[in-house]
Motif scaffolding. Structure first.
Motif, PDB file in Angstrom:
ATOM      1  N   PRO A  75      54.137 -10.158 -11.364  1.00 50.67           N
ATOM      2  CA  PRO A  75      54.689  -8.851 -11.001  1.00 50.67           C
ATOM      3  C   PRO A  75      53.726  -7.949 -10.239  1.00 50.67           C
ATOM      4  N   ALA A  76      52.426  -8.030 -10.515  1.00 46.70           N
ATOM      5  CA  ALA A  76      51.464  -7.165  -9.805  1.00 46.70           C
ATOM      6  C   ALA A  76      51.453  -7.433  -8.313  1.00 46.70           C
ATOM      7  N   SER A  77      51.868  -8.629  -7.896  1.00 44.82           N
ATOM      8  CA  SER A  77      51.853  -8.956  -6.474  1.00 44.82           C
ATOM      9  C   SER A  77      52.857  -8.139  -5.672  1.00 44.82           C
ATOM     10  N   LEU A  78      53.788  -7.486  -6.357  1.00 48.19           N
ATOM     11  CA  LEU A  78      54.761  -6.648  -5.660  1.00 48.19           C
ATOM     12  C   LEU A  78      54.116  -5.432  -5.013  1.00 48.19           C
ATOM     13  N   ASN A  79      52.894  -5.121  -5.365  1.00 51.81           N
ATOM     14  CA  ASN A  79      52.230  -3.943  -4.792  1.00 51.81           C
ATOM     15  C   ASN A  79      52.154  -4.018  -3.275  1.00 51.81           C
ATOM     16  N   GLY A  80      52.275  -5.215  -2.726  1.00 50.10           N
ATOM     17  CA  GLY A  80      52.233  -5.375  -1.279  1.00 50.10           C
ATOM     18  C   GLY A  80      53.395  -4.734  -0.548  1.00 50.10           C
ATOM     19  N   ILE A  81      54.455  -4.377  -1.258  1.00 45.54           N
ATOM     20  CA  ILE A  81      55.606  -3.749  -0.597  1.00 45.54           C
ATOM     21  C   ILE A  81      55.467  -2.232  -0.536  1.00 45.54           C
ATOM     22  N   ASN A  82      54.365  -1.690  -1.052  1.00 49.88           N
ATOM     23  CA  ASN A  82      54.158  -0.245  -0.998  1.00 49.88           C
ATOM     24  C   ASN A  82      54.180   0.251   0.445  1.00 49.88           C
ATOM     25  N   ARG A  83      54.791   1.408   0.628  1.00 45.83           N
ATOM     26  CA  ARG A  83      54.952   2.046   1.940  1.00 45.83           C
ATOM     27  C   ARG A  83      55.845   1.241   2.870  1.00 45.83           C
ATOM     28  N   GLY A  84      56.629   0.342   2.321  1.00 44.67           N
ATOM     29  CA  GLY A  84      57.542  -0.445   3.127  1.00 44.67           C
ATOM     30  C   GLY A  84      58.996  -0.167   2.768  1.00 44.67           C
ATOM     31  N   PRO A  85      59.912  -0.879   3.405  1.00 43.30           N
ATOM     32  CA  PRO A  85      61.340  -0.618   3.172  1.00 43.30           C
ATOM     33  C   PRO A  85      61.812  -0.939   1.761  1.00 43.30           C
ATOM     34  N   GLU A  86      61.045  -1.747   1.020  1.00 47.04           N
ATOM     35  CA  GLU A  86      61.429  -2.103  -0.349  1.00 47.04           C
ATOM     36  C   GLU A  86      60.618  -1.337  -1.397  1.00 47.04           C
ATOM     37  N   ALA A  87      59.979  -0.249  -1.017  1.00 49.89           N
ATOM     38  CA  ALA A  87      59.091   0.470  -1.931  1.00 49.89           C
ATOM     39  C   ALA A  87      59.820   0.999  -3.158  1.00 49.89           C
ATOM     40  N   GLY A  88      61.120   1.188  -3.067  1.00 48.89           N
ATOM     41  CA  GLY A  88      61.891   1.639  -4.225  1.00 48.89           C
ATOM     42  C   GLY A  88      61.779   0.691  -5.409  1.00 48.89           C
ATOM     43  N   LEU A  89      61.513  -0.578  -5.137  1.00 52.19           N
ATOM     44  CA  LEU A  89      61.337  -1.535  -6.232  1.00 52.19           C
ATOM     45  C   LEU A  89      60.072  -1.237  -7.037  1.00 52.19           C
ATOM     46  N   LEU A  90      59.058  -0.652  -6.393  1.00 57.33           N
ATOM     47  CA  LEU A  90      57.863  -0.254  -7.130  1.00 57.33           C
ATOM     48  C   LEU A  90      58.160   0.918  -8.060  1.00 57.33           C
ATOM     49  N   VAL A  91      59.031   1.819  -7.621  1.00 60.63           N
ATOM     50  CA  VAL A  91      59.454   2.911  -8.501  1.00 60.63           C
ATOM     51  C   VAL A  91      60.188   2.334  -9.709  1.00 60.63           C
ATOM     52  N   ASN A  96      64.851   9.168 -12.792  1.00 60.70           N
ATOM     53  CA  ASN A  96      65.292   7.792 -12.516  1.00 60.70           C
ATOM     54  C   ASN A  96      65.380   6.937 -13.773  1.00 60.70           C
ATOM     55  N   GLN A  97      65.687   7.537 -14.896  1.00 56.72           N
ATOM     56  CA  GLN A  97      65.705   6.809 -16.160  1.00 56.72           C
ATOM     57  C   GLN A  97      66.867   5.840 -16.297  1.00 56.72           C
ATOM     58  N   THR A  98      67.907   5.957 -15.495  1.00 56.86           N
ATOM     59  CA  THR A  98      69.032   5.011 -15.556  1.00 56.86           C
ATOM     60  C   THR A  98      69.355   4.453 -14.176  1.00 56.86           C
ATOM     61  N   ALA A  99      68.373   4.398 -13.300  1.00 61.13           N
ATOM     62  CA  ALA A  99      68.618   4.056 -11.901  1.00 61.13           C
ATOM     63  C   ALA A  99      68.818   2.557 -11.683  1.00 61.13           C
ATOM     64  N   CYS A 100      69.576   2.247 -10.653  1.00 65.84           N
ATOM     65  CA  CYS A 100      69.749   0.880 -10.159  1.00 65.84           C
ATOM     66  C   CYS A 100      68.942   0.726  -8.866  1.00 65.84           C
ATOM     67  N   ALA A 101      68.575  -0.498  -8.541  1.00 61.73           N
ATOM     68  CA  ALA A 101      67.846  -0.743  -7.294  1.00 61.73           C
ATOM     69  C   ALA A 101      68.638  -0.280  -6.085  1.00 61.73           C
ATOM     70  N   SER A 102      69.963  -0.392  -6.153  1.00 58.91           N
ATOM     71  CA  SER A 102      70.795   0.018  -5.023  1.00 58.91           C
ATOM     72  C   SER A 102      70.679   1.508  -4.729  1.00 58.91           C
ATOM     73  N   GLU A 103      70.234   2.296  -5.698  1.00 66.44           N
ATOM     74  CA  GLU A 103      69.959   3.714  -5.472  1.00 66.44           C
ATOM     75  C   GLU A 103      68.527   3.944  -5.025  1.00 66.44           C
ATOM     76  N   LEU A 151      66.287   1.951  -3.512  1.00 65.74           N
ATOM     77  CA  LEU A 151      65.832   1.441  -2.218  1.00 65.74           C
ATOM     78  C   LEU A 151      66.023   2.464  -1.099  1.00 65.74           C
ATOM     79  N   PRO A 152      67.197   3.030  -0.926  1.00 70.93           N
ATOM     80  CA  PRO A 152      67.313   4.049   0.123  1.00 70.93           C
ATOM     81  C   PRO A 152      66.583   5.351  -0.217  1.00 70.93           C
ATOM     82  N   LYS A 153      66.534   5.684  -1.504  1.00 69.64           N
ATOM     83  CA  LYS A 153      65.923   6.944  -1.930  1.00 69.64           C
ATOM     84  C   LYS A 153      64.418   6.966  -1.669  1.00 69.64           C
ATOM     85  N   TYR A 154      63.772   5.806  -1.833  1.00 70.35           N
ATOM     86  CA  TYR A 154      62.315   5.734  -1.679  1.00 70.35           C
ATOM     87  C   TYR A 154      61.930   4.818  -0.520  1.00 70.35           C
TER      88      TYR A 154
END
Length: 389
Positions: free
Chosen positions: A228-244, A274-281, A283-286
């Protein structure tokens, strides 16, 4: 991680109206929960199943069952059982395959049980909706599927042991569920892609100790988030919402680590909203967000406390007994392939039989879909071998 950026942006205007579990008796635990055995069915109901708005040609039910969380405390699980209407031609009994959707959420309203029962009418478009074509691929092979809300009633994203327990207890419950018509001798397999592969891999990892009576013939793991730590590579990218998403889950799942102390005021606000958030929310938000803008330290995911929490979810540290089919793109933009290379090497060193495809199909999504047929063929072959035993 199952939903893609383009999908997330396309559905930003689609409101996700929550269906609270408290309003549905199927999701409420009995008072004597701890008295029941893991995998024991607590409630059930027949449903009309659909993929998005398209009815599925299956007999379908939802069951609530007893399970255990990552601390072995009593909890409940909910799973959807789908049995194709077409007769099974053999050999042997119809296989039962556990399909794990990439739920990717910290809210139960994003679970597959809602997606399959209500389509997009109640919850809007979620990751579980996007994953239904993967489930359909298994149904088209004639397999009975069990699809668990494997994150549990607390929506524990990236909690491998809890996810695994829920998957394995869903299999136990399905074998006990007489209307599904599956004998105890039915061949059993499992598959998932991306976040669903994480839950599948943890289920295969813990099956020998947690559910040794389940003869898992094989497991298919596509686009595996092995570290899971390898996901840090998506920071500042279009998938950064997954880090949130990962941050909210890490803080909530590990209160003893006090990760919230590493956040600044803005970061604490991000947690709260974001305590009940889905990825579909998210991703565009962040979109293109920098996770370190929410941090009181220079590099949040490099902090030892964060690293320790994420490392506890790593795969490969012990060997699944079941044969594995793993595929991953060499050009995966979300999950670096070197993390999967290392995990596969560890599996093999521990004695696991692994078929590994380092796919030349570019992107996470491309390999996820493009390599699936080969993986399902492998799984079908292993299920057939089990039927002849």
């Amino acid at each position: 991680m199952g939903i893609r950026r383009a999908v997330g942006v396309a559905v930003v205007a689609c409101a996700l109206a929550a269906t609270p579990a408290a309003a549905d008796p199927l999701y409420l635990p009995p008072q004597d929960l701890a008295a029941h055995a893991n995998g024991e069915i607590l409630q059930s109901r027949e449903i009309a199943a659909s993929a998005l708005l398209v009815p599925l040609p299956v007999r379908s039910w939802q069951v609530q069952y007893k399970s255990s969380d990552s601390d072995d405390n009593a909890t409940t699980g909910v799973a959807t059982i789908l049995v194709p209407n077409t007769p099974w031609p053999g050999p042997g009994p119809r296989p039962l395959v556990a399909f794990q959707a990439a739920i990717d959420s910290v809210g139960t309203r994003c679970d597959p049980s809602y997606a399959i029962r209500d389509g997009i009418q109640t919850t809007g478009f979620t990751n579980s909706q996007a994953e239904m074509p993967f489930a359909l691929a298994g149904l088209l092979r004639g397999w009975a599927l069990v699809i668990a809300d494997f994150q549990g009633p607390q929506a524990r994203f990236f909690d491998g042991p809890q996810n695994a327990h829920s998957v394995l207890d869903a299999i136990r419950a399905t074998l006990r569920f007489a209307p599904a018509g599956l004998p105890t001798s039915t061949p059993i397999g499992a598959y998932g892609v991306s976040g669903g592969a994480f839950a599948t891999a943890w289920a295969a990892k813990l099956q020998p100790s947690y559910a040794p009576e389940i003869p898992l013939a094989a497991a298919l793991l596509g686009d595996l988030p092995a570290r899971p730590a390898s996901l840090n590579g998506i920071n500042r990218g279009p998938e950064a919402g997954l880090l949130v998403l990962a941050l909210v889950a890490a803080v909530r799942n590990n209160p003893e680590s006090r990760l919230e102390e590493l956040l600044n005021e803005r970061g604490r606000a991000v947690l709260a909203e974001n305590q009940t958030a889905c990825a579909s929310e998210l991703l565009p938000k962040y979109l293109n967000a920098d996770i370190n803008e929410f941090s009181a330290v220079p590099d949040l995911f490099a902090e030892p406390r964060v690293q320790a929490v994420l490392a506890a979810q790593n795969l490969g540290t012990c060997a699944p007994a079941a044969p594995l089919y793993v595929y991953h793109s060499v050009a995966d933009e979300l999950i670096p392939i070197d993390s999967v290379d290392a995990t596969v090497a560890e599996y093999r060193a521990h004695g696991t039989d692994v078929t590994y495809v380092r796919s030349q199909i570019p992107t996470h999504t491309g390999a996820g879909w493009g390599e699936l047929p080969g993986g399902l063929t492998f799984l079908a072959d292993r299920l057939t071998r089990e039927a002849y035993r």
